[in-house]
Design a protein around this motif. Structure first.
Motif, PDB file in Angstrom:
ATOM      1  N   PRO A 221     -22.718  -3.355  39.335  1.00 23.81           N
ATOM      2  CA  PRO A 221     -22.346  -3.157  40.737  1.00 23.81           C
ATOM      3  C   PRO A 221     -21.826  -4.435  41.381  1.00 23.81           C
ATOM      4  CG  PRO A 221     -24.692  -3.534  40.598  1.00 23.81           C
ATOM      5  CD  PRO A 221     -24.153  -3.652  39.182  1.00 23.81           C
ATOM      6  N   GLU A 222     -20.942  -4.275  42.340  1.00 22.34           N
ATOM      7  CA  GLU A 222     -20.517  -5.343  43.235  1.00 22.34           C
ATOM      8  C   GLU A 222     -20.557  -4.773  44.645  1.00 22.34           C
ATOM      9  OE1 GLU A 222     -16.743  -7.356  41.829  1.00 22.34           O
ATOM     10  OE2 GLU A 222     -16.817  -5.644  40.430  1.00 22.34           O
ATOM     11  N   VAL A 223     -20.731  -5.645  45.640  1.00 22.00           N
ATOM     12  CA  VAL A 223     -20.664  -5.243  47.036  1.00 22.00           C
ATOM     13  C   VAL A 223     -19.668  -6.173  47.718  1.00 22.00           C
ATOM     14  CG1 VAL A 223     -21.934  -4.818  49.165  1.00 22.00           C
ATOM     15  CG2 VAL A 223     -23.077  -4.492  46.961  1.00 22.00           C
TER      16      VAL A 223
ATOM     17  N   LEU B  82     -18.104  -0.209  41.504  1.00 26.59           N
ATOM     18  CA  LEU B  82     -18.846   0.060  40.272  1.00 26.59           C
ATOM     19  C   LEU B  82     -17.963  -0.079  39.046  1.00 26.59           C
ATOM     20  CD1 LEU B  82     -20.823   3.266  41.318  1.00 26.59           C
ATOM     21  CD2 LEU B  82     -21.768   0.973  41.000  1.00 26.59           C
ATOM     22  N   THR B  83     -18.512  -0.712  38.021  1.00 31.39           N
ATOM     23  CA  THR B  83     -17.936  -0.652  36.687  1.00 31.39           C
ATOM     24  C   THR B  83     -18.903   0.137  35.818  1.00 31.39           C
ATOM     25  OG1 THR B  83     -16.738  -2.737  36.885  1.00 31.39           O
ATOM     26  CG2 THR B  83     -17.244  -1.972  34.660  1.00 31.39           C
ATOM     27  N   MET B  84     -18.431   1.235  35.273  1.00 27.50           N
ATOM     28  CA  MET B  84     -19.277   2.130  34.495  1.00 27.50           C
ATOM     29  C   MET B  84     -19.382   1.609  33.067  1.00 27.50           C
ATOM     30  SD  MET B  84     -17.617   5.559  36.230  1.00 27.50           S
ATOM     31  CE  MET B  84     -18.513   6.771  35.266  1.00 27.50           C
ATOM     32  N   LEU B  85     -20.584   1.664  32.489  1.00 33.29           N
ATOM     33  CA  LEU B  85     -20.853   1.018  31.211  1.00 33.29           C
ATOM     34  C   LEU B  85     -21.053   1.992  30.058  1.00 33.29           C
ATOM     35  CD1 LEU B  85     -23.264  -1.817  32.426  1.00 33.29           C
ATOM     36  CD2 LEU B  85     -20.805  -1.943  31.990  1.00 33.29           C
ATOM     37  N   VAL B  86     -20.752   3.248  30.289  1.00 35.68           N
ATOM     38  CA  VAL B  86     -20.863   4.255  29.228  1.00 35.68           C
ATOM     39  C   VAL B  86     -19.459   4.635  28.773  1.00 35.68           C
ATOM     40  CG1 VAL B  86     -21.625   6.589  28.652  1.00 35.68           C
ATOM     41  CG2 VAL B  86     -23.054   5.126  30.117  1.00 35.68           C
TER      42      VAL B  86
ATOM     43  N   PRO C  81     -14.728   6.601  32.150  1.00 35.25           N
ATOM     44  CA  PRO C  81     -15.354   5.436  32.778  1.00 35.25           C
ATOM     45  C   PRO C  81     -14.347   4.715  33.673  1.00 35.25           C
ATOM     46  CG  PRO C  81     -14.886   4.996  30.469  1.00 35.25           C
ATOM     47  CD  PRO C  81     -14.569   6.441  30.701  1.00 35.25           C
ATOM     48  N   LEU C  82     -14.831   4.221  34.790  1.00 31.53           N
ATOM     49  CA  LEU C  82     -13.980   3.547  35.768  1.00 31.53           C
ATOM     50  C   LEU C  82     -14.351   2.069  35.840  1.00 31.53           C
ATOM     51  CD1 LEU C  82     -14.126   6.264  38.565  1.00 31.53           C
ATOM     52  CD2 LEU C  82     -12.335   5.933  36.843  1.00 31.53           C
ATOM     53  N   ILE C  83     -13.337   1.228  36.002  1.00 29.70           N
ATOM     54  CA  ILE C  83     -13.516  -0.216  36.024  1.00 29.70           C
ATOM     55  C   ILE C  83     -13.279  -0.732  37.441  1.00 29.70           C
ATOM     56  CG2 ILE C  83     -12.833  -2.423  34.998  1.00 29.70           C
ATOM     57  CD1 ILE C  83     -14.022  -0.311  33.027  1.00 29.70           C
TER      58      ILE C  83
END
Length: 467
Positions: free
Chosen positions: A282-284, A303-307, A312-314
């Motif tokens: 996560p980033e804010v 969000l960067t999705m790790l699955v 998945p989105l970067i």
């Protein structure tokens, strides 16, 4: 513990890491190691399998990107998803198990397919949350669960059906806004089946109560003990109010997520939402500048999705404004606490103030009890903003709350305010989870009707038809 063991595939490694995360044996270093390895894996995955990310990451050595340097990559936005559509998907659609899409109320619906890996890894966090919440309220006893949400092209029904099955809980899909069910049948089934847990959007807690009263039910006689809510903000003031409308029930957050980003955070008995930490980086950020905000300050969740699943989105800009803080030592669930303040598009300018949804809801509900719904109306009188809160109370509820609520609103907004008690409330207030909190709760007469409000008004007509 960190990473994937040589003889271990991703699903087994993810289960191991997730179980360690929830039983408290996963160290911070091990979680960081897991995230670093998964980031490399998912970047290779999207570069090789998603046409959009192949172009977006062209010329970049993705194996050199670390969680510490992730901010050098460009954001993925909702406009990207709407423009690129199936090109964002990693691999052919036939490899996914279920096809979902966003609701498309304020723009083109975008594809959100999920594969077996997406479903298994995302649902694990929901299972842990439910195991905790059901255990607190029912001990070893298994309550009957009512699922009140859409299923067609939407993940709600499948996620909670799978989780209920994993925990051995009998469930009934009784979304009252389905033409096959309706509020009358939903209420009959709640009574006949002894349904004690309802999973729904916060607004539905109140519209279900209003329907029950109109059909002659005594709310204290119905078996509901626990509302698990999701889909829109739910302030502590809202939850406290629901418990006065439903005198035998409490409200707890169940899940914060989206069709695009899956199950981002899950709820605890403390009323907090906790990030599914093994699944995301996560980033804010400041929603205007895109720069990181200070720790604990509100900002847009990225969000960067790790699955390495179907989509998945970067560095995905969710559009949601959150605070992200470490879980306190006494927290019943691990993972950073995610406080959802509202969507960036839901900010409301009143007078000289730009207000978040949660701020308005806290001011309106405050110490109010027995409220079946509310709506904020903003008008202009000779160039000055005027705020009126319409509120419907259950029969017999104290009616002296209006003056106090008006005082809180005036203090918050710095404008002329009043609170009006109504016998009926605009049905658009029941549509928050379909379109947006702002479209459902705020009637701004200073400007023309926007697309979100038109979509919410149409949803309200459907809602009224099945009450």
């Amino acid at each position: 513990m960190s990473g994937t063991r040589e003889s271990e595939g991703f699903p087994a490694a993810h289960r191991r890491i997730t179980r360690a995360h929830y039983d408290g044996s996963l160290t911070g270093d091990e979680l960081e190691g897991w995230r670093a390895e998964r980031l490399t894996e998912v970047l290779i995955h999207v570069r090789d399998r998603s046409p959009f990310y192949r172009r977006r990451l062209a010329g970049l050595d993705v194996t050199a990107v670390t969680p510490g340097t992730l901010a050098a990559l460009p954001f993925t936005t909702k406009d990207d998803l709407r423009r690129e559509m199936y090109d964002v998907v990693s691999g052919p659609l036939s490899e996914a198990l279920i096809y979902y899409e966003t609701n498309g109320t304020t723009g083109p619906a975008t594809p959100c397919p999920r594969g077996a890996l997406d479903i298994a890894t995302s649902n694990l966090a929901v299972e842990e949350s439910w195991r905790h919440l059901i255990g607190v309220h029912f001990g070893d006893r298994s309550p009957v669960v009512g699922l009140m949400g859409p299923s067609e092209l939407y993940a709600f029904g499948d996620v909670f059906t799978d989780v209920a099955a994993s925990l051995g809980l009998c469930h009934a899909k009784i979304w009252p806004e389905s033409p096959r069910v309706g509020f009358r049948k939903a209420l009959r089934l709640i009574e006949e089946l002894g349904i004690e847990v309802i999973v729904c959007a916060p607004a539905l807690c109140l519209s279900l109560a209003a329907a029950a009263l109109s059909h002659g039910y005594d709310l204290s006689s119905l078996p509901i003990r626990l509302f698990l809510v999701l889909g829109e903000i739910c302030t502590p003031q809202f939850a406290a109010n629901v418990s006065t409308v439903w005198p035998r029930a409490v409200v707890r957050p169940a899940l914060y997520g989206s069709q695009e980003a899956l199950c981002i955070a899950t709820g605890s008995e403390a009323g907090t939402l906790h990030l599914s930490a093994p699944n995301y980086l996560p980033e804010v950020i400041d929603p205007d500048s895109g720069e990181p905000v200070a720790d604990g300050e509100p900002g847009e969740l990225v969000l960067t999705m790790l699955v390495p699943g179907s989509k998945p989105l970067i560095r995905y800009r969710t559009g949601d404004i959150v605070r992200l803080e470490p879980a306190p030592p006494s927290s019943p669930l691990p993972g950073p606490v995610v406080e959802v303040v509202g969507r960036s598009a839901d900010r409301v300018r009143v007078g000289d103030s730009l207000l978040w949804p949660a701020e308005l809801e806290r001011a309106i509900l405050g110490d109010v009890r027995g409220c079946l719904g509310y709506q904020v109306v903003i008008t202009s009188d000779r160039g000055e903003d005027v705020v009126t809160a319409r509120m419907r109370l259950v029969p017999g509820a104290p009616r002296d709350v209006a003056e106090k609520a008006a005082t809180r609103l005036a203090t918050l907004t710095g404008t002329r305010t009043e609170v009006v008690l109504e016998e009926e409330i605009d049905p658009i207030t029941h549509t928050g989870s379909y379109v947006s909190w702002k479209a459902a709760r705020v009637l701004d007469t200073r400007n023309g009707t926007d697309e979100a409000t038109r979509a919410a008004r149409e949803a309200a007509r459907r809602h009224t038809a099945v009450v």
